[in-house]
Scaffold this motif. Structure first.
Motif, mmCIF file in Angstrom:
data_model
loop_
_atom_site.group_PDB
_atom_site.id
_atom_site.type_symbol
_atom_site.label_atom_id
_atom_site.label_comp_id
_atom_site.label_asym_id
_atom_site.label_seq_id
_atom_site.Cartn_x
_atom_site.Cartn_y
_atom_site.Cartn_z
ATOM 1 N N ALA A 94 0.345 6.908 -19.587
ATOM 2 C CA ALA A 94 0.521 8.024 -18.663
ATOM 3 C C ALA A 94 1.966 8.090 -18.211
ATOM 4 N N VAL A 95 2.376 9.278 -17.819
ATOM 5 C CA VAL A 95 3.693 9.493 -17.228
ATOM 6 C C VAL A 95 3.503 9.847 -15.754
ATOM 7 N N PHE A 96 4.401 9.362 -14.904
ATOM 8 C CA PHE A 96 4.431 9.705 -13.481
ATOM 9 C C PHE A 96 5.817 10.248 -13.161
ATOM 10 N N ALA A 97 5.865 11.360 -12.443
ATOM 11 C CA ALA A 97 7.140 11.956 -12.042
ATOM 12 C C ALA A 97 7.063 12.356 -10.574
ATOM 13 N N THR A 98 7.959 11.816 -9.770
ATOM 14 C CA THR A 98 8.067 12.212 -8.366
ATOM 15 C C THR A 98 8.951 13.446 -8.299
ATOM 16 N N VAL B 78 10.368 20.110 -4.292
ATOM 17 C CA VAL B 78 10.745 21.522 -4.221
ATOM 18 C C VAL B 78 11.043 21.807 -2.752
ATOM 19 N N PRO B 79 11.721 22.900 -2.439
ATOM 20 C CA PRO B 79 11.968 23.192 -1.029
ATOM 21 C C PRO B 79 10.662 23.240 -0.237
ATOM 22 N N GLY B 80 10.523 22.338 0.722
ATOM 23 C CA GLY B 80 9.335 22.327 1.569
ATOM 24 C C GLY B 80 8.340 21.233 1.280
ATOM 25 N N ALA B 81 8.439 20.546 0.147
ATOM 26 C CA ALA B 81 7.422 19.546 -0.177
ATOM 27 C C ALA B 81 7.882 18.627 -1.293
ATOM 28 N N ALA B 82 7.258 17.446 -1.321
ATOM 29 C CA ALA B 82 7.429 16.504 -2.426
ATOM 30 C C ALA B 82 6.053 16.059 -2.885
ATOM 31 N N PHE B 83 5.952 15.711 -4.157
ATOM 32 C CA PHE B 83 4.653 15.364 -4.722
ATOM 33 C C PHE B 83 4.883 14.554 -5.998
ATOM 34 N N VAL B 84 3.820 13.967 -6.501
ATOM 35 C CA VAL B 84 3.869 13.218 -7.751
ATOM 36 C C VAL B 84 2.961 13.892 -8.765
ATOM 37 N N VAL B 85 3.496 14.157 -9.937
ATOM 38 C CA VAL B 85 2.722 14.679 -11.059
ATOM 39 C C VAL B 85 2.526 13.558 -12.065
ATOM 40 N N THR B 86 1.312 13.422 -12.555
ATOM 41 C CA THR B 86 1.037 12.436 -13.587
ATOM 42 C C THR B 86 0.197 13.070 -14.682
ATOM 43 N N GLY B 87 0.463 12.666 -15.923
ATOM 44 C CA GLY B 87 -0.267 13.213 -17.057
ATOM 45 C C GLY B 87 -0.692 12.117 -18.005
ATOM 46 N N SER B 88 -1.850 12.329 -18.644
ATOM 47 C CA SER B 88 -2.349 11.340 -19.594
ATOM 48 C C SER B 88 -3.227 12.022 -20.636
ATOM 49 N N HIS B 89 -3.476 11.283 -21.710
ATOM 50 C CA HIS B 89 -4.325 11.721 -22.814
ATOM 51 C C HIS B 89 -5.211 10.535 -23.168
ATOM 52 N N LEU B 90 -6.475 10.611 -22.791
ATOM 53 C CA LEU B 90 -7.368 9.466 -22.896
ATOM 54 C C LEU B 90 -8.037 9.384 -24.266
ATOM 55 N N GLY C 239 -4.579 16.167 -17.486
ATOM 56 C CA GLY C 239 -4.674 15.494 -18.765
ATOM 57 C C GLY C 239 -5.786 15.982 -19.659
ATOM 58 N N ASP C 240 -5.722 15.499 -20.877
ATOM 59 C CA ASP C 240 -6.785 15.678 -21.864
ATOM 60 C C ASP C 240 -7.668 14.442 -21.754
ATOM 61 N N LEU C 241 -8.870 14.621 -21.207
ATOM 62 C CA LEU C 241 -9.763 13.494 -20.970
ATOM 63 C C LEU C 241 -10.647 13.178 -22.177
ATOM 64 N N ASN C 242 -10.693 14.087 -23.153
ATOM 65 C CA ASN C 242 -11.569 13.907 -24.307
ATOM 66 C C ASN C 242 -13.018 13.682 -23.896
ATOM 67 N N ALA C 243 -13.381 14.231 -22.738
ATOM 68 C CA ALA C 243 -14.749 14.120 -22.229
ATOM 69 C C ALA C 243 -14.997 15.306 -21.309
ATOM 70 N N GLU C 244 -16.258 15.658 -21.153
ATOM 71 C CA GLU C 244 -16.611 16.791 -20.318
ATOM 72 C C GLU C 244 -17.059 16.337 -18.935
ATOM 73 N N PRO C 245 -17.028 17.238 -17.946
ATOM 74 C CA PRO C 245 -17.511 16.884 -16.609
ATOM 75 C C PRO C 245 -18.926 16.315 -16.694
ATOM 76 N N GLY C 246 -19.188 15.301 -15.914
ATOM 77 C CA GLY C 246 -20.456 14.575 -15.991
ATOM 78 C C GLY C 246 -20.315 13.257 -16.715
ATOM 79 N N ASP C 247 -19.280 13.158 -17.579
ATOM 80 C CA ASP C 247 -18.976 11.897 -18.238
ATOM 81 C C ASP C 247 -18.361 10.941 -17.205
ATOM 82 N N PRO C 248 -18.610 9.631 -17.323
ATOM 83 C CA PRO C 248 -18.008 8.668 -16.375
ATOM 84 C C PRO C 248 -16.492 8.742 -16.302
ATOM 85 N N THR C 249 -15.860 9.244 -17.350
ATOM 86 C CA THR C 249 -14.403 9.390 -17.344
ATOM 87 C C THR C 249 -13.954 10.301 -16.212
#
Length: 223
Positions: free
Chosen positions: A99-103, A106-118, A147-157
């Motif tokens: 996974a990648v994490f990026a802090t 933008v004007p008014g806020a800060a946040f962390v974006v993270t992405g992954s491919h399971l 991310g791409d979870l390679n699973a659908e909602p309801g899966d434990p992932t």
């Protein structure tokens, strides 16, 4: 204060499809942050990812080889303050994932974006999801995970990633030619307001990848 931010999550199928269509889709959506799965991670990965960012009129914020193909691209509205890459424990006989994490600020806020491919293997995915979520827990700023979870909602992932977060929405994203499976997801900190969620299904989106992109509009509080 707070800030409105548009984030797009997109598995681009390792540059195998119509890059002109990809550029058209991204230009139309105009994201502040684009979280890419299946970006370049091998030979000439820096040049390939930089060329992709240039084609999309964005800049590379983080990711690539060390995050195993996960990539964060941003517009010049977004300042990337810090990045880091995480690799999940390798299970023999399976691809190494991470996974990648990026802090970001933008004007008014800060946040962390993270992405992954399971993983595509249901025996491996939930553990990878749990590691990814554990890494997020060490972050004080509001988190947006795509991310791409390679699973659908309801899966434990999904449950493993969503633990303590809110699911921005669900809709089929794969295959792009006739979407039937909701295997891509965006998960956001409960402090973040989800203004809109949609999956983009257009002729260009179907030509650009084997996945359809997700676009979310968020309001992120001042941290």
């Amino acid at each position: 204060m707070s800030a409105r931010v548009r984030i797009v999550s997109y598995n681009i199928h390792s540059f195998k499809d119509d890059l002109h269509a990809l550029a058209a889709v991204v230009a139309d959506l105009a994201p502040d942050v684009l979280v890419v799965q299946e970006g370049a991670r091998r030979f000439r990965w820096r040049q390939k990812n930089a060329a992709l960012a240039d084609r999309l009129r964005m800049v590379v914020g983080g990711g690539g080889l060390w995050s195993l193909g996960n990539l964060v691209l941003t517009t010049l509205r977004v300042r990337v303050l810090e990045t880091r890459d995480v690799r999940f424990p390798l299970v023999p006989g399976h691809h190494l994932r991470g996974a990648v994490f990026a802090t970001c600020a933008v004007p008014g806020a800060a946040f962390v974006v993270t992405g992954s491919h399971l993983s595509t293997d249901p025996a491996v995915r939930p553990a990878q999801a749990a590691v990814w979520r554990a890494e997020m827990r060490g972050v004080d700023l509001p988190v947006v995970a795509a991310g791409d979870l390679n699973a659908e909602p309801g899966d434990p992932t999904w449950a493993a990633v969503a633990d303590g977060l809110q699911i921005a929405g669900t809709a089929p994203t794969h295959p792009a030619s006739g979407p039937r499976r909701a295997i891509d997801g965006v998960f956001v900190d409960k402090r973040v307001e989800v203004k809109s969620f949609r999956v983009v299904d257009s002729a260009d989106a179907r030509a650009a990848s084997d996945h359809l992109p997700i676009v979310v509009d968020l309001v992120i509080p001042d941290s």
